[in-house]
Design a protein around this motif. Sequence first.
Motif, PDB file in Angstrom:
ATOM      1  N   GLY A 326      36.845  37.624  59.353  1.00 43.45           N
ATOM      2  CA  GLY A 326      35.717  38.462  59.724  1.00 43.45           C
ATOM      3  C   GLY A 326      35.846  39.905  59.299  1.00 43.45           C
ATOM      4  N   ASP A 327      36.949  40.268  58.615  1.00 46.86           N
ATOM      5  CA  ASP A 327      37.145  41.653  58.184  1.00 46.86           C
ATOM      6  C   ASP A 327      36.059  42.070  57.183  1.00 46.86           C
ATOM      7  N   GLN A 328      35.709  43.332  57.233  1.00 49.35           N
ATOM      8  CA  GLN A 328      34.699  43.878  56.315  1.00 49.35           C
ATOM      9  C   GLN A 328      35.220  43.844  54.879  1.00 49.35           C
ATOM     10  N   ARG A 329      34.402  43.285  53.965  1.00 49.73           N
ATOM     11  CA  ARG A 329      34.728  43.280  52.550  1.00 49.73           C
ATOM     12  C   ARG A 329      33.963  44.404  51.848  1.00 49.73           C
ATOM     13  N   GLU A 330      34.655  45.165  51.030  1.00 50.76           N
ATOM     14  CA  GLU A 330      33.962  46.208  50.270  1.00 50.76           C
ATOM     15  C   GLU A 330      33.033  45.591  49.245  1.00 50.76           C
ATOM     16  N   TYR A 331      33.477  44.470  48.672  1.00 53.27           N
ATOM     17  CA  TYR A 331      32.653  43.758  47.700  1.00 53.27           C
ATOM     18  C   TYR A 331      32.602  42.290  48.092  1.00 53.27           C
ATOM     19  N   VAL A 332      31.434  41.686  47.996  1.00 50.34           N
ATOM     20  CA  VAL A 332      31.260  40.248  48.161  1.00 50.34           C
ATOM     21  C   VAL A 332      30.397  39.763  47.006  1.00 50.34           C
ATOM     22  N   TYR A 333      30.932  38.817  46.238  1.00 50.72           N
ATOM     23  CA  TYR A 333      30.213  38.320  45.067  1.00 50.72           C
ATOM     24  C   TYR A 333      29.836  36.853  45.264  1.00 50.72           C
ATOM     25  N   SER A 334      28.689  36.502  44.714  1.00 47.94           N
ATOM     26  CA  SER A 334      28.272  35.099  44.735  1.00 47.94           C
ATOM     27  C   SER A 334      29.086  34.302  43.722  1.00 47.94           C
TER      28      SER A 334
END
Length: 452
Positions: A326-334
Amino acid sequence: MITLVEPERIRTLNDAPVRSGRYVMYWMQSSHRTTDNPALRYAIERADRATLPLVVYFGLDQSYPEANLRHFRFMVEGLTDVDRSLESLGIRFILRTESPQEGACALARDAALVVVDRGYTRPQQAMYRFAAEHCRCPLVQVEGNVVVPVETASQKAEYSAATLRRRIDRLLDRFLHPVETGSPRRSSLTLDLPTLAGETTDAILSRLEIDRTVPASRVFRGGSGEADRRFSEFIAQRLDDFAENRNDPGGMGSSEMSPYLHFGQVSPVTLALLAQEHGGRGTPAFLEELIVRRELAVNFVRFHDQYDSFASLPAWAQKTLLLHQGDQREYVYSAADLERAATHDPYWNAAQQEMVKTGKMQGYMRMYWGKKILEWSPTPQEAWALALSLNNKYEIDGRDPNGYAGIAWCFGKHDRPWGEREIFGMVRTMTAQGLERKFAMDRYVAKIGKIP
């Protein structure tokens, strides 16, 4: 019987009685070569003992899981080498487009004995089980794609390279030697058995109804002859500096043998003996990767039924990754963004492009590539599935124990807990800054950009 093949490599898979037949058959499944091939050597011995000719069979399985044109072309190029070599030995090569296990069992109706080599993945194991149940003659398996037979090295899943290395080192003198093949006493070239052998690679491929969305590699051509050429070049130009240069993405430190080892087009024994003969300061590091690290991957697949699943990770790695999912991701890509190399990271993009273009990613970048997919995916389970899917789709050596173990390592397998961080928890991280401290990364990006 007396055999030149170590008994630890041999096991009988069924209890069918020995009988007379027209021939002995070697069902070539994972060892696509004639040199240093213990299964072929054993089959020749059994054919000579029975005063029968030997035939070699290979079934092209158009529905093999996750296989596409890239894999099939590399494989068929190798099988054309096999055809020429077998003909020179007086052995008929039966190459057909059909279910391998069903084709093997059909040919076994006229066989006194069937010999098969060994693979470790789930689809390969399913083939052996089917054949063991349906073959009407003895089915004998001979293990020849590792230096030390897997269960001889260890009877359990090993924790790390360090634990397996001690076991393998004690056994190398026994198993690290060449296997001479030679010709059987009776030729089988006149046997009337339909085959595609002798047709061109393009002609054979044109018969196959397969996934053609991934083109063949323009860099790697299949076959034992090509493996020999590339490895000779490696020994002459790069082996001495292998320990220093193997990890440099912008250099050319690799032996480039993983695609050829995956299809059994070259034996690890052959490579190890040639490296030992050359000697030099790079040889110990090369042998560590070729034997210990590679056979640790085989050990992983052999002793983990869920080797292609997040569940195969050690408990500590699963726990820490799930705790931080559940940690915040700076980047999330499909998945689509990652597949087309559309991230903010030029180094990761270059690694993805290298794999898509050539069918092989530089080894150190393969680790970075997997770590970043974990960092940029919504959950570790999604990251695992995507990394495995991309690896198996584009890598020539996809669907291989090395690939499964390599991806698992990115998630903590065969490693230890490190200091806790966001997203990764206690799983080891890799960063772009770390790459830049160690290597001239602009050179790597430029090199990949020049590949058509």
